[in-house]
Design a protein around this motif. Structure first.
Motif, short mmCIF file in Angstrom:
data_model
loop_
_atom_site.label_atom_id
_atom_site.label_comp_id
_atom_site.label_asym_id
_atom_site.label_seq_id
_atom_site.Cartn_x
_atom_site.Cartn_y
_atom_site.Cartn_z
N HIS A 385 9.36 3.55 6.36
CA HIS A 385 9.39 2.09 6.29
C HIS A 385 8.05 1.50 6.72
N GLN A 388 5.38 2.06 4.07
CA GLN A 388 5.54 1.17 2.93
C GLN A 388 4.86 -0.17 3.17
N GLN A 389 4.95 -0.67 4.40
CA GLN A 389 4.29 -1.94 4.72
C GLN A 389 2.78 -1.84 4.53
N ASP A 391 1.11 0.46 2.70
CA ASP A 391 0.81 0.71 1.29
C ASP A 391 0.85 -0.57 0.47
N GLN A 392 1.79 -1.45 0.77
CA GLN A 392 1.90 -2.71 0.03
C GLN A 392 0.70 -3.61 0.27
#
Length: 724
Positions: A385, A388-389, A391-392
């Protein structure tokens, strides 16, 4: 020291970012003060003294070349450059050359108008109005006005056009207009040409901001120029972005460049700004923006070159970008007031100004950027999780993803592991907080929200407290003056200075903290939070253990103990440095520890009831004195005193906290250390008698505590919770 010398340290590794001057805005003489030294609106320069890109000479050369052209049949020249490259400033720098030759200069900004009809009307009205104001050009102005009317519709006449004087009869105007149309455009054009040929010098008409128009409007303005381009003694100077205009002029099968080349007789491409010149402009812009700000925050001269070259500089392409960036950082740095490391602010402001989509995702990415590695908590799902933050963020940056990647590497160390970098554990958080780095969650949230959370607020106060720790009185006075709800957090924040402890801070620091311990309340905290004694004890322990030898620790303890009023605080220190299993850290010899404990127990036994009742955590102190008494020592006797009984009950009360899986709420069940009380009194019957005596004295504000004691007297125990 000038801001330049503060910001940019000479380095063999980064010679390109070293400024060429050590003069700051605040050190310049008054005669050197110009508008360029102040960061204001994004306006083009007007004076050569403001020329910070050394383009004045090129602008003069451009004007000279234009005037050498044969303008007898009209000419069109272009000043070409990308958006924000300084075209308007360049044109302004060329004006003095035209003015010295007494060349009339007319300005028309098509961006102020929209639509083909309004554009045509406005062009002829503006140019004719300006011509009428020039000596010797009134006739030309009237000719331009009349010629323009022939290309205008009649819809504007009832509302009276901008060049119609008040009081004229509209019907007469319409009649005159129709008559001129009847005579024909060719006839009117000849009148204009004749008036223009009589001029001894050409007229320069400047059309700027063409690249700001939409595609249709760009085509309209070039049709208009082509319509009037071959008027004698008229020089059109057009400033625009070649790529944008060529795209707008392109039609199926006909490239815009071919169309443009038929119109332009001379095109001047603005020279690109050399890297070292633009770098210097960024430095000067930062210096000017920060000049006069009282507290800009800590600055890391070793870190700045990497931040500048990898994060700030790649986002700045021209002087317009420099002005936007400088204007942004000034307000932010002033608002933050030194609470965040300056290099971090400079990097984040570049993202805010030039990558707003990335900046908008920061609040949702705080955890991914600031959560340290901890194998004991989180698990694989949590790590996914967080990754993902991060990578975004990089994905949103698009072609500038490498800039965001560098930002994470340099500013958000905890987030490095999500992009293939190093892991940073919890111990690093203390350092980041001490250095006011946005790598710490509280500091980053403060930047985003501009509201200091309790953690950062406490640390800010702790920084001031730390500076006073070398003297007991100022240190204690400062801590007692702060808000009570912040004191414990402030003391906890002192741990971050563990690496900076000096011997002069040990005795006054430990003395004050241990003296405050009895008066500190047990604050509401989470299920796994440290208690008050542990928070204070952790700081005192770090102070004492910093001393170089057991002998030095023993000397410090001997100096501290007499200054502590109660035996609760003394016991905390004695146990900390002693040899007691699971409590002591063996900072002194075993013999000295035994001496301290014996002396302390003697003090407990000799204390009268009045002073005992005032002690914090009386139950624990009396139990320790009773349980650890050496053979031959007198027995600890509990005075038959209601205030002592009340103090023991209060110190025996605690809460059982529980938290169910998936539920954030913490349940609390009050309880008494009944077995410990019974042990201390030696008999439960004696304990019950003392409680009855306490109830008979009717103490104030004790109803809840006495009700709980009655439950125990009746046989209730915490295991019976929920039962009648």
């Amino acid at each position: 020291m000038s801001w330049i010398s503060k910001l940019f340290k000479k380095s063999e590794r980064t010679p390109a970012i070293v400024p060429s001057s050590e003069t700051s805005f605040s050190e310049r003489p008054d005669e050197a003060y110009t508008a360029s030294t102040v960061i204001g609106a994004d306006n083009p320069i007007r004076l050569s003294v403001d020329d910070r890109l050394d383009r004045a000479h090129a602008a003069e050369s451009f004007a000279s070349n234009v005037l050498r052209l044969d303008s007898s049949e009209g000419i069109v020249v272009g000043v070409l450059g990308p958006w924000g490259s300084g075209k308007t400033s360049f044109v302004n720098l060329s004006r003095p050359s035209f003015e010295r030759e007494e060349i009339p200069i007319l300005d028309f900004n098509p961006w102020m108008f929209s639509g083909a009809e309004q554009l045509v009307q406005s062009f002829f009205s503006e140019i004719s109005a300006q011509l009428k104001l020039k000596p010797g050009l009134v006739e030309v102005g009237k000719g331009f006005e009349e010629y323009g009317e022939l290309f205008s519709g009649l819809a504007w006449i009832p509302v009276v056009g901008p060049w119609i004087e008040r009081g004229q009869d509209v019907a007469k105007l319409i009649g005159a207009l129709l008559q001129r149309k009847k005579e024909g455009i060719g006839s009117q054009r000849k009148k204009v040409e004749l008036a223009l040929r009589r001029l001894k010098k050409p007229i320069v008409v400047i059309l700027d901001d063409i690249d700001r128009l939409n595609t249709g409007e760009i085509r309209d303005i070039f049709r208009l120029v082509r319509l009037t381009a071959n008027f004698p003694n008229v020089i059109y100077a057009l400033a625009f972005d070649r790529k944008r205009v060529e795209e707008a002029l392109s039609e199926e099968g006909i490239p815009g460049r071919a169309y443009l080349e038929k119109i332009l007789q001379l095109g001047f491409d603005l020279p690109s700004v050399p890297d070292h010149v633009l770098n210097q402009q960024v430095f000067d812009g930062i210096n000017s923006a920060l000049d006069g700000i009282p507290n800009t925050g800590k600055f890391d001269t070793e870190m700045w070159p990497d931040i500048f070259m990898e994060v700030v500089r790649p986002l700045i392409c021209n002087m317009r970008d420099v002005r936007r960036y400088a204007a942004a950082i000034g307000g932010t740095v002033r608002d933050i007031d030194g609470q965040i490391a300056l290099v971090d602010v400079l990097a984040l402001e570049a993202i805010r100004v030039f990558l707003p989509d990335v900046f908008q995702r920061f609040p949702a990415s705080v955890a991914g950027l600031t959560t340290v590695s901890d194998i004991s908590y989180g698990g694989h799902r949590d790590q996914v999780h967080l990754k993902q933050q991060v990578d975004q963020l990089i994905q949103v940056a698009g072609e500038k993803g490498d800039v965001v990647n560098a930002l994470i590497q340099r500013l958000f160390m905890a987030g490095q592991r999500h992009i293939g970098g190093s892991h940073y554990g919890p111990d690093w958080s203390k350092r980041w907080l001490r250095e006011r780095r946005v790598a710490h969650v509280d500091v980053f949230r403060f930047y985003l929200e501009r509201i200091a959370g309790q953690g950062l607020l406490a640390f800010s106060v702790a920084e001031q407290a730390w500076a006073r720790m070398g003297e007991a009185e100022p240190f204690e006075a400062y801590l007692r003056a702060v808000k009570p709800e912040l004191v414990l957090d402030i003391i906890a924040s002192l741990e971050t200075y563990e690496d900076e402890i000096t011997p002069d801070r040990v005795i006054p620091g430990a003395t004050v903290l241990l003296s405050l311990l009895p008066s500190l309340p047990e604050q509401e905290s989470g299920m796994f939070s440290f208690g008050t004694q542990m928070v204070v004890g952790r700081v005192v322990y770090r102070l004492v253990r910093s001393l170089p030898s057991p002998e030095a620790v023993e000397a410090a303890v001997r100096a501290i103990l007499p200054k502590l009023a109660g035996f609760y605080s003394k016991l905390s220190l004695i146990e900390m440095v002693g040899w007691k299993e699971s409590v002591g850290h063996k900072l002194v010899s075993a013999e000295f520890a035994c001496e301290l404990e014996t002396s302390w127990r003697a003090q407990v036994r000799s204390t009268d009831a009045y002073d005992l009742a005032r002690e914090k955590d009386l139950l624990r102190s009396l139990l320790v004195a009773k349980r650890e008494a050496a053979p031959g020592e007198p027995t600890v006797a509990v005075p038959q005193n209601t205030q002592v009984t009340l103090s023991l009950l209060r110190s025996a009360r605690s809460e059982v906290r529980s938290q169910t899986m998936g539920n954030r709420a913490v349940s609390r069940l009050p309880q008494l250390a009944w077995d410990a009380l019974t042990e201390l009194y030696g008999d439960e019957e004696v304990l019950q008698t003392r409680i009855s005596e306490l109830k008979a004295s009717q103490p104030a504000d004790c109803d809840e505590l006495l009700t709980l004691a009655d439950k125990y007297v009746s046989g209730w125990r915490p295991k019976d919770f929920g039962k009648d």
